[in-house]
Scaffold this motif. Structure first.
Motif, PDB file in Angstrom:
ATOM      1  N   PHE A  51       0.878  -1.174   0.000  1.00 35.12           N
ATOM      2  CA  PHE A  51       0.000   0.000   0.000  1.00 35.12           C
ATOM      3  C   PHE A  51       0.914   1.221   0.000  1.00 35.12           C
ATOM      4  N   GLU A  52       0.821   2.071  -0.999  1.00 40.08           N
ATOM      5  CA  GLU A  52       1.656   3.281  -1.023  1.00 40.08           C
ATOM      6  C   GLU A  52       0.757   4.508  -1.200  1.00 40.08           C
ATOM      7  N   LYS A  53       0.905   5.437  -0.293  1.00 37.68           N
ATOM      8  CA  LYS A  53       0.038   6.624  -0.302  1.00 37.68           C
ATOM      9  C   LYS A  53       0.268   7.490  -1.547  1.00 37.68           C
ATOM     10  N   MET A  89      20.208   9.706  -3.649  1.00 43.16           N
ATOM     11  CA  MET A  89      20.777  10.124  -2.371  1.00 43.16           C
ATOM     12  C   MET A  89      22.294  10.142  -2.499  1.00 43.16           C
ATOM     13  N   ASP A  90      22.918  11.013  -1.712  1.00 46.69           N
ATOM     14  CA  ASP A  90      24.343  11.221  -1.920  1.00 46.69           C
ATOM     15  C   ASP A  90      25.238  10.355  -1.049  1.00 46.69           C
ATOM     16  N   ALA A  91      24.648   9.633  -0.102  1.00 51.54           N
ATOM     17  CA  ALA A  91      25.488   8.801   0.767  1.00 51.54           C
ATOM     18  C   ALA A  91      24.661   7.715   1.435  1.00 51.54           C
ATOM     19  N   LEU A  92      25.331   6.620   1.712  1.00 50.88           N
ATOM     20  CA  LEU A  92      24.759   5.620   2.612  1.00 50.88           C
ATOM     21  C   LEU A  92      25.468   5.891   3.936  1.00 50.88           C
ATOM     22  N   ASN A  93      24.730   6.451   4.884  1.00 48.30           N
ATOM     23  CA  ASN A  93      25.389   7.066   6.033  1.00 48.30           C
ATOM     24  C   ASN A  93      26.088   6.099   6.983  1.00 48.30           C
ATOM     25  N   MET A 145      -3.807   4.812   0.913  1.00 48.01           N
ATOM     26  CA  MET A 145      -3.367   5.145   2.272  1.00 48.01           C
ATOM     27  C   MET A 145      -3.920   4.093   3.243  1.00 48.01           C
ATOM     28  N   ALA A 146      -3.044   3.476   4.009  1.00 49.02           N
ATOM     29  CA  ALA A 146      -3.522   2.551   5.048  1.00 49.02           C
ATOM     30  C   ALA A 146      -4.175   3.388   6.139  1.00 49.02           C
ATOM     31  N   VAL A 147      -5.409   3.073   6.465  1.00 49.41           N
ATOM     32  CA  VAL A 147      -6.122   3.878   7.449  1.00 49.41           C
ATOM     33  C   VAL A 147      -6.431   3.105   8.729  1.00 49.41           C
ATOM     34  N   ALA A 170       9.838  -1.153  10.137  1.00 48.11           N
ATOM     35  CA  ALA A 170      11.197  -0.850   9.658  1.00 48.11           C
ATOM     36  C   ALA A 170      11.265   0.593   9.186  1.00 48.11           C
ATOM     37  N   GLY A 171      12.507   1.086   9.026  1.00 49.87           N
ATOM     38  CA  GLY A 171      12.717   2.451   8.534  1.00 49.87           C
ATOM     39  C   GLY A 171      12.339   3.480   9.586  1.00 49.87           C
ATOM     40  N   ASP A 172      11.974   4.665   9.127  1.00 50.37           N
ATOM     41  CA  ASP A 172      11.734   5.778  10.041  1.00 50.37           C
ATOM     42  C   ASP A 172      10.542   5.539  10.971  1.00 50.37           C
ATOM     43  N   THR A 173       9.669   4.597  10.615  1.00 49.13           N
ATOM     44  CA  THR A 173       8.557   4.255  11.520  1.00 49.13           C
ATOM     45  C   THR A 173       9.058   3.519  12.755  1.00 49.13           C
ATOM     46  N   SER A 174      10.205   2.841  12.607  1.00 48.52           N
ATOM     47  CA  SER A 174      10.673   1.992  13.707  1.00 48.52           C
ATOM     48  C   SER A 174      11.792   2.683  14.473  1.00 48.52           C
ATOM     49  N   GLY A 179      19.238   5.379  12.302  1.00 50.14           N
ATOM     50  CA  GLY A 179      19.723   4.389  11.333  1.00 50.14           C
ATOM     51  C   GLY A 179      19.808   4.909   9.910  1.00 50.14           C
ATOM     52  N   HIS A 180      19.179   6.045   9.630  1.00 51.11           N
ATOM     53  CA  HIS A 180      19.197   6.638   8.292  1.00 51.11           C
ATOM     54  C   HIS A 180      18.811   5.610   7.219  1.00 51.11           C
ATOM     55  N   LEU A 181      19.344   5.838   6.024  1.00 48.31           N
ATOM     56  CA  LEU A 181      18.981   4.979   4.894  1.00 48.31           C
ATOM     57  C   LEU A 181      19.475   3.542   5.113  1.00 48.31           C
ATOM     58  N   GLY A 224      19.660   1.966   7.902  1.00 45.19           N
ATOM     59  CA  GLY A 224      18.707   1.315   8.799  1.00 45.19           C
ATOM     60  C   GLY A 224      17.443   0.935   8.058  1.00 45.19           C
ATOM     61  N   ALA A 225      16.965   1.846   7.188  1.00 43.44           N
ATOM     62  CA  ALA A 225      15.727   1.565   6.443  1.00 43.44           C
ATOM     63  C   ALA A 225      15.923   0.344   5.542  1.00 43.44           C
ATOM     64  N   PHE A 226      17.056   0.283   4.860  1.00 50.62           N
ATOM     65  CA  PHE A 226      17.300  -0.839   3.944  1.00 50.62           C
ATOM     66  C   PHE A 226      17.500  -2.152   4.712  1.00 50.62           C
TER      67      PHE A 226
HETATM   68  C1  LIG Z   1      16.154  15.102   2.532  1.00 46.92           C
HETATM   69  C2  LIG Z   1      16.716  13.849   3.124  1.00 46.92           C
HETATM   70  C3  LIG Z   1      18.012  13.480   2.840  1.00 46.92           C
HETATM   71  C4  LIG Z   1      18.537  12.311   3.370  1.00 46.92           C
HETATM   72  N1  LIG Z   1      19.811  11.966   3.048  1.00 46.92           N
HETATM   73  C5  LIG Z   1      20.315  10.794   3.506  1.00 46.92           C
HETATM   74  C6  LIG Z   1      21.612  10.361   3.078  1.00 46.92           C
HETATM   75  O1  LIG Z   1      22.280  11.010   2.287  1.00 46.92           O
HETATM   76  N2  LIG Z   1      22.075   9.191   3.580  1.00 46.92           N
HETATM   77  C7  LIG Z   1      21.357   8.421   4.458  1.00 46.92           C
HETATM   78  O2  LIG Z   1      21.842   7.371   4.884  1.00 46.92           O
HETATM   79  N3  LIG Z   1      20.121   8.807   4.865  1.00 46.92           N
HETATM   80  C8  LIG Z   1      19.587   9.950   4.396  1.00 46.92           C
HETATM   81  N4  LIG Z   1      18.326  10.337   4.766  1.00 46.92           N
HETATM   82  C9  LIG Z   1      17.535   9.444   5.655  1.00 46.92           C
HETATM   83  C10 LIG Z   1      16.886   8.315   4.881  1.00 46.92           C
HETATM   84  O3  LIG Z   1      16.584   8.724   3.604  1.00 46.92           O
HETATM   85  C11 LIG Z   1      15.615   7.859   5.582  1.00 46.92           C
HETATM   86  O4  LIG Z   1      15.937   7.485   6.906  1.00 46.92           O
HETATM   87  C12 LIG Z   1      14.977   6.674   4.873  1.00 46.92           C
HETATM   88  O5  LIG Z   1      14.849   6.909   3.500  1.00 46.92           O
HETATM   89  C13 LIG Z   1      13.621   6.378   5.474  1.00 46.92           C
HETATM   90  O6  LIG Z   1      12.982   5.384   4.746  1.00 46.92           O
HETATM   91  P1  LIG Z   1      11.479   4.988   5.114  1.00 46.92           P
HETATM   92  O7  LIG Z   1      11.100   3.903   4.168  1.00 46.92           O
HETATM   93  O8  LIG Z   1      11.337   4.745   6.536  1.00 46.92           O
HETATM   94  O9  LIG Z   1      10.630   6.294   4.824  1.00 46.92           O
HETATM   95  P2  LIG Z   1      10.234   6.916   3.381  1.00 46.92           P
HETATM   96  O10 LIG Z   1      11.282   6.572   2.372  1.00 46.92           O
HETATM   97  O11 LIG Z   1       9.893   8.303   3.616  1.00 46.92           O
HETATM   98  O12 LIG Z   1       8.942   6.083   2.993  1.00 46.92           O
HETATM   99  C14 LIG Z   1       7.718   6.169   3.659  1.00 46.92           C
HETATM  100  C15 LIG Z   1       6.644   5.861   2.623  1.00 46.92           C
HETATM  101  O13 LIG Z   1       5.421   5.590   3.287  1.00 46.92           O
HETATM  102  C16 LIG Z   1       4.355   6.164   2.532  1.00 46.92           C
HETATM  103  N5  LIG Z   1       3.253   6.332   3.448  1.00 46.92           N
HETATM  104  C17 LIG Z   1       3.138   7.199   4.481  1.00 46.92           C
HETATM  105  N6  LIG Z   1       1.971   6.990   5.127  1.00 46.92           N
HETATM  106  C18 LIG Z   1       1.338   5.979   4.482  1.00 46.92           C
HETATM  107  C19 LIG Z   1       0.099   5.314   4.665  1.00 46.92           C
HETATM  108  N7  LIG Z   1      -0.749   5.645   5.644  1.00 46.92           N
HETATM  109  N8  LIG Z   1      -0.247   4.333   3.809  1.00 46.92           N
HETATM  110  C20 LIG Z   1       0.562   3.984   2.778  1.00 46.92           C
HETATM  111  N9  LIG Z   1       1.770   4.578   2.568  1.00 46.92           N
HETATM  112  C21 LIG Z   1       2.142   5.548   3.411  1.00 46.92           C
HETATM  113  C22 LIG Z   1       4.935   7.447   1.991  1.00 46.92           C
HETATM  114  O14 LIG Z   1       4.216   7.888   0.873  1.00 46.92           O
HETATM  115  C23 LIG Z   1       6.371   7.020   1.677  1.00 46.92           C
HETATM  116  O15 LIG Z   1       6.499   6.570   0.363  1.00 46.92           O
HETATM  117  C24 LIG Z   1      17.763  11.503   4.230  1.00 46.92           C
HETATM  118  C25 LIG Z   1      16.448  11.873   4.513  1.00 46.92           C
HETATM  119  C26 LIG Z   1      15.930  13.043   3.971  1.00 46.92           C
HETATM  120  C27 LIG Z   1      14.519  13.420   4.293  1.00 46.92           C
END
Ligand SMILES: Cc1cc2nc3c(=O)[nH]c(=O)nc-3n(C[C@H](O)[C@H](O)[C@H](O)COP(=O)(O)OP(=O)(O)OC[C@H]3O[C@@H](n4cnc5c(N)ncnc54)[C@H](O)[C@@H]3O)c2cc1C
Length: 550
Positions: A40-42, A55-59, A158-160, A368-372, A377-379, A381-383
């Motif tokens: 499900f992708e919003k 993205m410019d780096a894997l941190n 959107m997951a609700v 996983a990722g920024d939700t967790s 963990g940056h990118l 951590g997400a991967f």
């Molecule tokens: C500007 C910026 C630059 C960065 N640069 C770096 C870098 O250079 N190196 C590095 O290591 N890290 C970097 N980071 C951090 C890294 O990119 C993030 O930590 C990582 O991408 C988070 O991944 P995610 O999947 O958790 O979130 P996201 O990639 O944001 O994905 C979340 C997804 O969930 C979807 N979504 C939201 N709510 C719902 C819902 N209710 N239902 C369905 N879908 C939904 C959104 O549409 C989105 O597609 C950067 C972050 C930002 C913002």
């Protein structure tokens, strides 16, 4: 009875197709090509989420011979000022080199020098972990792999609400953000990867969507997890970045690691002291800001290199932005300012608590990722945790029977949705309402904090919850899904004020600075503040949990 919504059955449902979600979906199919995986992708998976483009780096990568997971745990522990569980961070870093190699095998570009070595920069308190990446097509590469592997992607969905059966999560209700149609996904396991709360505080530029992080992220993952009974932590870590004024886009380390100078408002140089975001923010608030980046002393070759990364990879719109402001890196300066306040597990420490297997406290639910919460963990951590969550969810789905769909839960949701659609006669546009909610977040939750302000925040959020029903106009589907988003922003603000009130000390520089408790108090507060749902949805339970060491 006739039901007029589609139901899809699957093994693994991924909520959010950003960095972590795309990786989770790919990995789930690698684990078992025969299993049914749904996303499900919003937004639209090709561009959605923090990456958007490249993205410019894997941190965080432990490059063999340069750094180790042990050093990373030590270094990140310092950055988190001790509020960090070691095993999840170790696990993430331990898999980071294999992750980089996997990305390279997908043709993601990590530039190599003449000796065939990666560029590895220092951006952490200790050790070099940040590997330069130069891949403008990163999100396209990921989303194509998701689709090629046979994952079913439902864009604009959107997951609700999460579906539950007994104590277990068994799927989710999705809503098309353009048509309002409901789609129900009955799943054996669900992975939450919906990012953090990017739309939280209001940015200085005044635009609701002019934020640093992906503006589609409105804390939905946190709220879905909270309602389903998971544990959350770090909501008092109210993050503010320090980056390019007005556009709120990143460039700091791209320039500093290539020789740019960092000056404060009085012209004092700051580039030598490993300028953390935290220290720059302090300097700004102490009246020595704004800080500025100067590159006029750099050779043309270096400036071109910087422009090349900035204008192609991460946010190509920067080129137009600087042109529009007459800023040329050869002669001008780049002014930096604090961003809006936001909540995030990847840059910060806010998230659903997970263990090394990405399991939450609720069976069938992974994050996983920024939700967790895999702190900062940056990118990477997400991967990595995207992959881990897929491995765990696949294994769980294989040994679990699907349950029959609870139609009553869906009907109850549809009734609530329909009553929202009855709000077309209300006077206040949802955008104006969101503006006010986020302005009040700026007033009362954004640091510096104190008990009086935090109580006011809680009072306002209670009131907003009612006003969202009684005063906000929902004239069409667009308003409807925005109202769901604002509801989540309000819930996140309530959780943030609650946790901020509970942590009666100051920690993480400005990010949790309380004037009424200005000192760090390790003796009492070297622990997590954990939030979970009480009997009623509004009753937030607070508990304290020890830091987990290895
Ligand atoms: C500007 C910026 C630059 C960065 N640069 C770096 C870098 O250079 N190196 C590095 O290591 N890290 C970097 N980071 C951090 C890294 O990119 C993030 O930590 C990582 O991408 C988070 O991944 P995610 O999947 O958790 O979130 P996201 O990639 O944001 O994905 C979340 C997804 O969930 C979807 N979504 C939201 N709510 C719902 C819902 N209710 N239902 C369905 N879908 C939904 C959104 O549409 C989105 O597609 C950067 C972050 C930002 C913002």
């Amino acid at each position: 009875m006739r039901y007029d919504y589609p139901v899809i059955d699957c093994d693994v449902l991924v909520i959010g197709g950003g960095s972590a979600g795309a990786m989770a979906a790919i990995r789930a199919k690698e684990m078992d090509p025969g299993q049914r995986v749904v996303v499900f992708e919003k937004g639209e998976i090709k561009y959605s989420g923090c990456i958007a483009r490249g993205m410019d780096a894997l941190n965080i990568v432990a490059v063999p011979g340069i750094s180790t997971p042990e050093l990373y745990v030590e270094s990140n522990g310092l950055a988190c000022e001790g509020i960090m569980d070691e095993p999840v961070n170790y696990r993430m870093c331990e898999r980071s080199w294999d992750l980089l190699k996997k990305l390279e095998s997908w043709d993601v570009c990590f530039p190599l020098d003449e000796q065939g070595q990666h560029e590895v920069l220092q951006v952490h308190p200790k050790g070099r972990f940040c590997v330069t990446m130069k891949e403008p097509e990163l999100k396209a590469i990921l989303s194509e792999r998701v689709l090629e592997s046979g994952v079913r992607v439902l864009n604009r969905t959107m997951a609700v609400e999460l579906l539950k059966n007994g104590g277990r999560v068994t799927g989710a209700i999705g809503m098309n953000v353009r048509t309002g149609e409901i789609i129900v996904c009955n799943a054996k396991a669900v992975i939450l990867t919906a990012g953090g709360t990017a739309r939280f505080g209001l940015p200085n530029n005044g635009y609701l969507y002019g934020v640093y992080d992906f503006p589609g992220n409105t804390g939905d993952g946190y709220c879905l997890a909270y309602k389903a009974g998971a544990e959350l932590s770090g909501f008092e870590y109210t993050l503010i970045y320090y980056i390019i004024k007005d556009i709120n886009a990143p460039l700091l380390y791209i320039t500093l690691t290539r020789g740019a100078n960092l000056l404060n408002a009085f012209g004092a140089h700051r580039e030598k002291e490993h300028p953390s975001i935290k220290s720059m923010l302090l300097e700004h608030h102490e009246g020595r800001g704004p800080m500025r980046i100067i590159m006029s002393h750099l050779p043309e070759r270096k400036i071109k290199e910087i422009e090349d990364i900035l204008f192609t990879t991460e946010r190509p719109v920067q080129e137009r932005f600087f042109k529009g402001r007459d800023v040329d890196f050869r002669s001008g300066e780049i002014e930096l300012w604090p961003t809006e306040c936001f909540l995030c597990g990847g840059h910060g420490m806010t998230g659903v608590r997970v263990n090394e297997k990405a399991e939450t406290a609720v069976p069938g639910l992974y994050a996983a990722g920024d939700t967790s919460l895999v702190a900062r963990g940056h990118l990477s951590g997400a991967f990595v945790f995207g992959e881990i969550s897929a491995e765990s969810a696949t294994e769980y789905a294989a040994r679990t029977e699907a349950v029959e769909l609870d139609r009553d839960q869906v009907s109850a949701f549809i009734m609530r949705r329909d009553s929202k659609l009855d709000q077309s006669g209300n006077p206040i546009p949802v955008e104006e309402f969101e503006y006010k909610v986020r302005r009040i977040i700026n007033d009362y939750i954004v640091p510096p904090k104190n008990e009086y302000k935090l109580n006011n925040a809680l009072w306002w959020m209670d009131r907003f919850r009612k006003e969202l029903v009684e005063l906000v106009r929902i004239g069409d589907v667009h308003d409807l899904f925005k109202a769901y988003e604002v509801e989540n922003i309000i819930q996140c603000a309530t959780m943030s004020a609650t946790a901020s009130k509970e942590r009666k000390e100051s920690r993480w520089g400005m990010w949790h600075f309380r004037h009424d408790y200005p000192d760090v108090n390790d003796r009492e507060w070297m622990k997590h503040i954990v939030l979970s749902r009480g009997e009623a949805l509004e009753d937030i339970k607070i508990s304290h949990k020890e830091i987990i060491k290895m």
